[in-house]
Design an enzyme around this catalytic site. Structure first.
Site, short mmCIF file in Angstrom:
data_model
loop_
_atom_site.label_atom_id
_atom_site.label_comp_id
_atom_site.label_asym_id
_atom_site.label_seq_id
_atom_site.Cartn_x
_atom_site.Cartn_y
_atom_site.Cartn_z
N PHE A 126 0.87 -1.18 0.00
CA PHE A 126 0.00 0.00 0.00
C PHE A 126 0.91 1.22 0.00
O PHE A 126 1.90 1.27 0.73
CB PHE A 126 -0.90 -0.02 1.24
N ASP A 195 2.75 -5.48 8.19
CA ASP A 195 1.53 -4.68 8.14
C ASP A 195 0.36 -5.65 8.04
O ASP A 195 0.23 -6.40 7.07
CB ASP A 195 1.58 -3.75 6.92
N TYR A 220 -10.12 -0.25 11.42
CA TYR A 220 -11.40 0.14 10.83
C TYR A 220 -11.86 -0.80 9.72
O TYR A 220 -12.92 -0.59 9.14
CB TYR A 220 -11.36 1.58 10.32
N LYS A 221 -11.09 -1.83 9.41
CA LYS A 221 -11.50 -2.78 8.39
C LYS A 221 -12.22 -3.97 9.06
O LYS A 221 -13.35 -3.83 9.49
CB LYS A 221 -10.28 -3.23 7.58
N ARG A 369 -12.87 -4.93 -6.39
CA ARG A 369 -12.47 -5.55 -5.12
C ARG A 369 -13.69 -5.84 -4.28
O ARG A 369 -14.53 -4.97 -4.05
CB ARG A 369 -11.54 -4.60 -4.36
#
Length: 394
Positions: A126, A195, A220-221, A369
């Site tokens: 990312f 990560d 938050y995922k 996605r």
């Protein structure tokens, strides 16, 4: 009713995690974007209202002690720890993922020693991880080399200080070999920084089991902590005395209220703290994590694989040959909890899907996605999403 729809009914009837869906605020939308922002746990609004109205509104400054605000970063860290395979006392919550990547990577380089002059970073990472790695290399006087995870073993050497890798590729959903790569990094005398943004809460991680040095992740995922909820930092217990944070804030001081002009780090994972905790979002996260009470991460992983397997089967059954291509690995040991499909007009297709109540997301230039959160996504929703996708692709 189609054969996939009948299969979905049977799979939902047998799903041991199905009752967990009632712990979330959901509607008729098929929400397959939990890998970007998790759904709202139903208990969070009342908890946040209490924090605002009573803890802040009535108790005010007393809440730092009486409501446990001061100890929230490590308390909530201990709640996250079992979800990433860590014992208590090694995870602290606070700051953003980017800030924690910076802390972890610079600290890893410092622990590696001056003769270790190179940092390796995941070339498929990312973007923010790459930006942070570049800055960390400049700050510490190291060189930076970007390699794919598959290239890491061959790239390691006696100059390698630290390696920053993503557990799951955010574009494709590919799950990388955390145990094998960590072992290879250690064999070269370097430190591994992982990560976990796209794996924590979706699959077993095993930080302690596999000897990971440092790890970071957002909440938050798949952990459903809410937009901008604070991230976390894992520091393996035996490394904590040598963890030299590049951001030594007053909250990580051994005597924060002593107001000393010189810095003395607190013991343990607390030295990963920096400044005043963001209490509102932190306590919303704490409430959100209650949905994990009595939930097995292995059961979550089993359902994740079942959902993504079923989605791929449905897409193949409903979609004409060659219209879309899956870039997510078929093999379970190489797959996270999302399916990425490539098609030429992916951006427009996703816009049409959203208008029809199927919410995924688009990644430039051509990837659709779909994130599958096992705590609340059903097999019936999965079949519906594939069927509507096929209609829009036709």
């Amino acid at each position: 009713m189609s054969e996939p729809a009948l299969e979905a009914e049977k799979l939902d009837a047998a799903d041991e995690l199905a009752p967990l869906r009632d712990r979330f605020v959901l509607d008729e939308v098929v929400y397959l974007d939990g890998n970007s922002l998790g759904a709202l746990p139903a208990n969070v609004p009342d908890r946040v209202a209490d924090v605002v109205r009573r803890q802040w509104g009535e108790l005010r400054i007393r809440s730092w002690e009486e409501s446990g605000w001061w100890t929230a970063p490590e308390r909530i860290g201990d709640r996250i720890a079992p979800l990433v395979g860590a014992a208590a006392g090694q995870v602290v919550v606070g700051d953003s993922t980017s800030v924690n990547v910076f802390k972890a990577l610079v600290a890893a380089v410092r622990m590696a020693g001056e003769d270790r002059t190179e940092i390796l970073v995941d070339a498929t990472t990312f973007p923010t991880d790459g930006y942070i790695a570049e800055s960390a290399a400049r700050l510490t006087g190291r060189t930076l080399r970007a390699v794919t995870p598959a290239e890491v073993p061959a790239a390691l050497g006696d100059r390698t200080a630290a390696v920053l890798l993503n557990h799951v590729d955010y574009r494709t959903g590919r799950l990388h070999d955390l145990p094998g790569l960590t072992a290879a990094i250690h064999a070269a005398g370097a430190l591994a920084v992982w990560d976990l943004c796209h794996s924590a809460g979706a699959l077993p991680v095993g930080l302690d089991e596999h000897g990971v040095d440092l790890a970071v992740g957002c909440t938050y995922k798949y952990l459903n902590g809410g937009p901008g909820s604070p991230a976390y930092l894992y520091v393996r217990r035996d490394l904590q005395p040598g963890f030299d944070s590049p951001l030594p804030g007053w909250n990580s001081h051994t005597d924060p209220f002593g107001m000393s002009p010189s810095y003395a780090p607190a013991p343990g994972a607390l030295r990963g703290r920096v400044g005043t905790p963001d209490i509102l979002s932190m306590l919303a996260l704490e409430a959100a994590l209650e949905v994990w009470d009595d939930v097995s991460v292995s059961a979550v992983r089993a359902k994740s694989l079942a959902l993504t397997d079923f989605f791929l089967r449905c897409v193949r059954a409903y979609t004409g040959p060659g219209r879309v291509e899956s870039v997510t690995p078929e093999r379970h040991e190489e797959r996270g909890s999302q399916v990425a499909l490539r098609c030429d007009d992916a951006g427009e297709v996703m816009k049409r899907l959203i208008t029809r109540g199927v919410v995924g997301d688009f990644r430039h230039p051509d990837v659709l996605r779909f994130g599958f959160t096992p705590l609340y996504v059903t097999f019936a929703e999965t079949e519906r999403a594939a069927r509507i996708l096929a209609e829009e692709l036709a």
